[in-house]
Design an enzyme around this catalytic site. Structure first.
Site: not given
Length: 393
Positions: A75-76, A99, A139-144, A170
């Site tokens: 895609l670049k 992101r 972030g990851h699952d635990i953070n959310y 997730d």
């Protein structure tokens, strides 16, 4: 009979779990999903063991890639963006999981693609959403889950917040809300004639999952605490270890279930409202002692004939072979692209007039590139030029 989403075409730019799980659900229900994969940055899921015997496919990628086609694009390279634009005229939905800002840099954001196809439904899945102070934060699952407030009252006083062994933010929040949002936007397009942008934040979803206790806090302002309510260990609703080191799940909240539960334990003396916050710890220890007198199999037999919201904690081998899972077709044999089959989890959404069609497991990334380009009208010469320009590598 064809799935209810037959005719819906989805361009899938996602990796890892939230997006791929969401698009797999759409594909299981009949949508035509085309994964756009990077030829130089493989999905980490592709290396997650174990691997399907006789193939180079990880079990996870074979599962999450089910019923999808796959196309490799760098895609670049501007020519790759042109390919996406040509494909887009024939597609209904775009799903991405980068992101915020990444797709805009590539010229593949909603504003850009909406000019190519004003009817496109564009869904972005991120940890913290497209707006706000954490939009660019990793972030990851635990953070959310932690930032949602749920972790503050999930766990034990003695050990603190507890981990959840499945990716709740997730899948339950990211994937499922993405599917809901996409289908709602597609339905809305039938009335307006225009597509729209769907912003899915996994943290938003987890905040909403506070449900009853979050609604209560917003009214009375009382914080939830570990083992402080009916559903988090602040009652007999809990797990209890058996004689053989296994566990039983017990949720006899309503009076009729509580009576049946106490009678099955041989403790009818607990029925007439004798359990209170003041003596809860003492009573729970007595209940634990009772459960430790029999094996899980013995307790399973006791409660099999008792309507008391009490069930065994099953290992995966037991859960997948359980008559319930068999009857509900939650483990299925799915054809592999090169022949043979692989066992996978079934589709949890059931319809009265059709069954999910598991056409094939996930295949090697980019395997359908040539076929998709030819279907889009590219000649062999044009494909060769793009190959030389590095569009596919």
């Amino acid at each position: 009979m064809a799935g209810p989403l037959q005719g819906l075409k989805v361009l899938d730019f996602t990796t890892l779990l939230p997006g791929p799980y969401a698009t797999m659900l759409l594909a299981d229900m009949g949508a035509e999903v085309l994964r756009i994969v990077s030829p130089s940055r493989p999905d980490l899921v592709d290396f997650f063991p174990p691997f399907v015997p006789g193939t180079k496919l990880s079990a996870a990628s074979a599962y999450l890639g089910r019923n999808k086609r796959s196309m490799a694009l760098n895609l670049k390279i501007p020519k790759a963006i042109e390919v996406v634009h040509r494909l887009l005229t024939d597609y209904d939905v775009v799903v991405e999981q980068f992101r915020p800002g990444v797709m805009a840099k590539l010229g593949l954001d909603y504003d850009s693609l909406g000019k190519v196809n004003p009817r496109i439904v564009y869904c972005s899945i991120t940890g913290y959403g497209q707006t706000g102070p954490l939009r660019d934060r990793a972030g990851h699952d635990i953070n959310y889950i932690a930032r949602s407030g749920i972790s503050s009252y999930t766990g034990k006083k003695s050990s603190g917040p507890s981990l959840v062994s499945m990716q709740m933010a997730d899948v339950a929040s990211g994937s499922n809300h993405a599917v809901i949002g996409i289908l709602a936007a597609v339905f809305g397009r039938r009335q307006s004639g225009e597509g729209q942008f769907v912003d899915i934040s996994m943290t938003d979803g987890m905040i909403a999952f506070n449900a009853m206790f979050g609604a209560a806090f917003l009214v009375d302002g009382r914080e939830q605490k570990l083992e402080g309510n009916l559903l988090n260990g602040g009652s007999l609703y809990d797990y209890y270890e058996t004689k053989d080191g296994r566990w039983m799940s017990c949720g006899p909240l309503e009076p009729q279930f509580f009576s049946n539960f106490c009678n099955a334990l041989g403790r009818p003396d607990l029925i007439p409202g004798t359990v209170s916050p003041k003596n809860l710890a003492e009573v729970k220890e007595e209940v634990r002692a009772v459960f430790r007198t029999k094996t899980q199999a013995e307790w399973k037999a006791v409660f099999a004939a008792t309507d008391a919201c009490t069930e065994p904690v099953l290992a995966l081998s037991e859960a997948f072979s359980d008559p319930l899972a068999v009857e509900r077709e939650m483990v299925v044999d799915v054809p592999l692209p090169a022949g043979g089959t692989v066992r996978q989890l079934g589709c949890p959404i059931k319809f009265s007039s059709m069954k999910p069609e598991f056409r094939h497991a996930g295949a090697t990334a980019g395997v359908d590139t040539q076929a998709v380009l030819k279907e889009a009208g590219y000649t062999d010469g044009e494909i060769g030029e793009m190959e030389a320009a590095g569009v596919f590598r």
